[in-house]
Design an enzyme around this catalytic site. Structure first.
Site, PDB file in Angstrom:
ATOM      1  N   LYS A 180       0.831  -1.216   0.000  1.00 29.62           N
ATOM      2  CA  LYS A 180       0.000   0.000   0.000  1.00 29.62           C
ATOM      3  C   LYS A 180       0.864   1.265   0.000  1.00 29.62           C
ATOM      4  CE  LYS A 180      -2.511  -2.756  -0.488  1.00 29.62           C
ATOM      5  NZ  LYS A 180      -2.467  -4.206  -0.436  1.00 29.62           N
TER       6      LYS A 180
ATOM      7  N   HIS B  47     -24.290  13.603   1.787  1.00 30.47           N
ATOM      8  CA  HIS B  47     -24.096  14.089   0.417  1.00 30.47           C
ATOM      9  C   HIS B  47     -23.052  15.198   0.415  1.00 30.47           C
ATOM     10  CE1 HIS B  47     -25.024  15.385  -3.655  1.00 30.47           C
ATOM     11  NE2 HIS B  47     -25.052  16.636  -3.180  1.00 30.47           N
TER      12      HIS B  47
HETATM   13  C1  LIG Z   1       2.158  -8.461  -1.451  1.00 32.69           C
HETATM   14  C2  LIG Z   1       1.009  -8.823  -0.542  1.00 32.69           C
HETATM   15  C3  LIG Z   1       0.004  -7.904  -0.339  1.00 32.69           C
HETATM   16  C4  LIG Z   1      -1.048  -8.219   0.510  1.00 32.69           C
HETATM   17  N1  LIG Z   1      -2.029  -7.283   0.697  1.00 32.69           N
HETATM   18  C5  LIG Z   1      -3.063  -7.568   1.515  1.00 32.69           C
HETATM   19  C6  LIG Z   1      -4.068  -6.587   1.769  1.00 32.69           C
HETATM   20  O1  LIG Z   1      -4.002  -5.463   1.266  1.00 32.69           O
HETATM   21  N2  LIG Z   1      -5.074  -6.906   2.598  1.00 32.69           N
HETATM   22  C7  LIG Z   1      -5.177  -8.151   3.182  1.00 32.69           C
HETATM   23  O2  LIG Z   1      -6.130  -8.399   3.925  1.00 32.69           O
HETATM   24  N3  LIG Z   1      -4.229  -9.101   2.969  1.00 32.69           N
HETATM   25  C8  LIG Z   1      -3.185  -8.839   2.158  1.00 32.69           C
HETATM   26  N4  LIG Z   1      -2.202  -9.775   1.970  1.00 32.69           N
HETATM   27  C9  LIG Z   1      -2.353 -11.082   2.648  1.00 32.69           C
HETATM   28  C10 LIG Z   1      -1.958 -10.978   4.130  1.00 32.69           C
HETATM   29  O3  LIG Z   1      -0.639 -10.506   4.221  1.00 32.69           O
HETATM   30  C11 LIG Z   1      -2.103 -12.323   4.808  1.00 32.69           C
HETATM   31  O4  LIG Z   1      -3.413 -12.810   4.616  1.00 32.69           O
HETATM   32  C12 LIG Z   1      -1.844 -12.209   6.301  1.00 32.69           C
HETATM   33  O5  LIG Z   1      -0.563 -11.713   6.561  1.00 32.69           O
HETATM   34  C13 LIG Z   1      -2.013 -13.568   6.977  1.00 32.69           C
HETATM   35  O6  LIG Z   1      -1.775 -13.447   8.340  1.00 32.69           O
HETATM   36  P1  LIG Z   1      -1.265 -14.660   9.218  1.00 32.69           P
HETATM   37  O7  LIG Z   1      -1.146 -14.122  10.618  1.00 32.69           O
HETATM   38  O8  LIG Z   1      -2.096 -15.842   8.998  1.00 32.69           O
HETATM   39  O9  LIG Z   1       0.171 -15.047   8.648  1.00 32.69           O
HETATM   40  P2  LIG Z   1       1.470 -14.218   8.238  1.00 32.69           P
HETATM   41  O10 LIG Z   1       1.218 -12.784   8.152  1.00 32.69           O
HETATM   42  O11 LIG Z   1       2.035 -14.919   7.069  1.00 32.69           O
HETATM   43  O12 LIG Z   1       2.422 -14.420   9.499  1.00 32.69           O
HETATM   44  C14 LIG Z   1       2.917 -15.658   9.871  1.00 32.69           C
HETATM   45  C15 LIG Z   1       4.216 -15.458  10.634  1.00 32.69           C
HETATM   46  O13 LIG Z   1       4.609 -16.703  11.178  1.00 32.69           O
HETATM   47  C16 LIG Z   1       6.011 -16.796  11.119  1.00 32.69           C
HETATM   48  N5  LIG Z   1       6.352 -18.226  11.145  1.00 32.69           N
HETATM   49  C17 LIG Z   1       6.061 -19.175  10.216  1.00 32.69           C
HETATM   50  N6  LIG Z   1       6.478 -20.386  10.621  1.00 32.69           N
HETATM   51  C18 LIG Z   1       7.071 -20.191  11.824  1.00 32.69           C
HETATM   52  C19 LIG Z   1       7.711 -21.052  12.759  1.00 32.69           C
HETATM   53  N7  LIG Z   1       7.803 -22.373  12.541  1.00 32.69           N
HETATM   54  N8  LIG Z   1       8.205 -20.515  13.889  1.00 32.69           N
HETATM   55  C20 LIG Z   1       8.117 -19.179  14.141  1.00 32.69           C
HETATM   56  N9  LIG Z   1       7.516 -18.322  13.298  1.00 32.69           N
HETATM   57  C21 LIG Z   1       7.002 -18.827  12.167  1.00 32.69           C
HETATM   58  C22 LIG Z   1       6.376 -16.136   9.810  1.00 32.69           C
HETATM   59  O14 LIG Z   1       7.717 -15.674   9.852  1.00 32.69           O
HETATM   60  C23 LIG Z   1       5.369 -14.989   9.764  1.00 32.69           C
HETATM   61  O15 LIG Z   1       5.925 -13.808  10.278  1.00 32.69           O
HETATM   62  C24 LIG Z   1      -1.110  -9.489   1.154  1.00 32.69           C
HETATM   63  C25 LIG Z   1      -0.079 -10.412   0.969  1.00 32.69           C
HETATM   64  C26 LIG Z   1       0.971 -10.092   0.131  1.00 32.69           C
HETATM   65  C27 LIG Z   1       2.069 -11.086  -0.047  1.00 32.69           C
END
Ligand SMILES: Cc1cc2nc3c(=O)[nH]c(=O)nc-3n(C[C@H](O)[C@H](O)[C@H](O)COP(=O)(O)OP(=O)(O)OC[C@H]3O[C@@H](n4cnc5c(N)ncnc54)[C@H](O)[C@@H]3O)c2cc1C
Length: 464
Positions: A54, A443
């Protein structure tokens, strides 16, 4: 208290699902730790996803406004000069401030950050880096990572994934985006606005899978008008890199003659897959489903007592706000409260220009369930959009033909991402199209188009 365990709750992963779960668990009086292997908190979303994309979309949009002459039409004459280093600098700054903000919130709420990669030893014991900790409840919130395209190597120079595409050191001459989904269109838009020729290759016969059919067609037209070329129904079967150039082999998805295309940047954005590698799920007695996800019940419980899962690693849309809401709900369930997420009402937004947003059912899906009434209102007839020179797009309200209950709302408008919130809230309260039509909207606002589309469900909009 944690009695024989080190913690009441251990969350694995500090993305929007995990960090929110950890904070809410701590707020509810549970002794909580969160394991994260990245150097900073916030997961994909804050580090390499929602926030940096963003930051680049906002900056490139302003540049494009000035460069395209649209500002001149408003009486503002400027000749912009691109300073890409500064643009990247403000992106990094946004990420630093927001990830630092989560660190502050962890301290404020007394959540312990365990730095390192986590792997199960058993259902209540996890190794994090060199330490082993135990917890009564473990929440898996490990998120997702980029799905690779078989046979195509991401070198983050010529062939990049979304993380590489956020950090390109110069504007490519020709960027080929493989995949016409949300991430490909957002990042393709960034580099198109900054001067790259952009071609988007999509295997399906239309972009934005999962979105309403009208919205998919209309947004395709809008992106084409902006200068993005599309090759729909096309498969990339090979990417050969030589020096700083790539040659892509393209084949019609339904068979036919192959062609080649040259590019100096190829963005692979064909989707994301759940992160479970290295977690040693088997030691906790867990398995993934066929799609590599961790299966859960309505309360976010896995099949193993005391082990829960949320966010991108479980089935459902891979979205930050879905992960966050699941984070709150899982913590409340662990604390003995009733945490619920209504998975039927999760808005989706594409942060392009104009924005594209939807919530609930597409017209196609709604029709499969029964008879529907549809109201549509063009943004061209909305006074605010017209005044702001934003004629593209529409709002569409889909209601049940018998009960008038709103089943889905779809918008293409400059502020569609903000407009969709009122539709989600109305649907959460079980609103009919009449409820929206008889709600007073300020509006002149773009949101009046939502009211007019609701009025159009019964064939009585005022301004068309
Ligand atoms: C370029 C891009 C743009 C995006 N834009 C949007 C948007 O505008 N709006 C939106 O809603 N979504 C967006 N998304 C999707 C969004 O980022 C994800 O849906 C969201 O981050 C998922 O959250 P989460 O907590 O499930 O996992 P994640 O954010 O993936 O976090 C998981 C974390 O767990 C950690 N991890 C993994 N395995 C281990 C382990 N074994 N031990 C310790 N740590 C670990 C990882 O390092 C990571 O930091 C976008 C994604 C990308 C790639």
């Amino acid at each position: 208290m944690a009695d024989k365990y080190d913690y009441d709750v251990l969350v694995i992963g500090a993305g929007p699902g995990g960090y929110v779960a950890a904070i809410r668990a701590a707020q509810l009086g549970l002794k909580t730790a969160c394991a994260e292997s990245r150097e900073t908190l916030g997961g994909t979303c804050l580090n390499v996803g929602c926030i940096p994309s963003k930051a680049m979309l906002h900056a490139s949009e302003l540049y494009d406004e000035a460069a395209s002459g649209r500002m001149a039409k408003l009486g503002i004459k400027v000749t912009p000069e691109l300073d890409l280093d500064t643009m990247h600098g403000q992106r990094k700054d946004a990420v630093k401030q927001l990830t630092g903000g989560i660190e502050y919130l962890f301290k404020k709420n007394k959540v312990t950050w365990l730095k390192g990669r986590a792997a199960f030893e058993d259902a209540h014991k996890v190794k994090v880096g060199d330490d082993t900790v135990t917890a009564k409840n473990i929440v898996i919130a490990t998120g997702s990572s980029v799905t690779p395209l078989p046979g195509v190597e991401i070198d983050q120079k010529v062939v990049v994934d979304s993380t590489g595409a956020l950090e390109l050191p110069k504007v490519p001459e020709h960027m080929v985006v493989i995949g016409g989904g949300v991430i490909g269109l957002e990042l393709g838009s960034v580099w198109r606005r900054l001067g790259a020729k952009v071609t988007c290759i999509e295997f399906l016969d239309q972009i934005l899978p999962g979105f309403d059919g009208d919205v998919r067609k209309e947004s395709n037209k809008i992106f084409k008008k902006q200068g993005i070329d599309f090759k729909l129904g096309t498969k990339v079967s090979k990417v050969a890199v030589k020096g700083d150039k790539a040659t892509l082999t393209l084949e019609p998805a339904k068979g036919g003659d192959a062609e080649t295309m040259e590019a100096d940047c190829v963005l692979v954005s064909i989707g994301r897959r759940p992160n479970t590698d290295g977690l040693a799920l088997d030691k906790a007695g867990l398995k993934t489903n066929q799609r590599g996800q961790i299966a859960i019940d309505h309360d976010f419980r896995t099949g193993v007592d005391g082990v829960w899962a949320i966010g991108d690693v479980v089935p459902g849309p891979m979205l930050a706000h879905k992960a966050e809401d699941e984070g709150i709900a899982v913590a409340e369930n662990i604390a003995g409260q009733t945490g619920i997420v209504n998975h039927d009402i999760i808005p989706s937004v594409v942060y392009t220009w104009p924005e594209i947003a939807g919530v609930g059912l597409t017209e196609e899906a709604a029709k499969e369930k029964g008879e529907v009434k549809v109201g549509k209102f063009p943004m061209m007839a909305n006074s605010r959009a017209k005044t702001n020179h934003e004629p593209d797009g529409f709002v569409k309200v889909i209601a049940d033909a018998k009960t008038d209950r709103v089943l889905g709302v779809w918008c293409i408008a400059s502020v569609a991402g903000t407009m969709i919130a009122q539709a989600a809230q109305a649907m959460e309260f079980g609103a009919t199209s009449e409820d929206i039509a008889y709600t007073c909207h300020a509006h002149p606002t773009h949101s009046e188009a939502v009211k007019e589309a609701a009025m159009a469900v019964t064939g009585k909009p005022i301004h068309i």
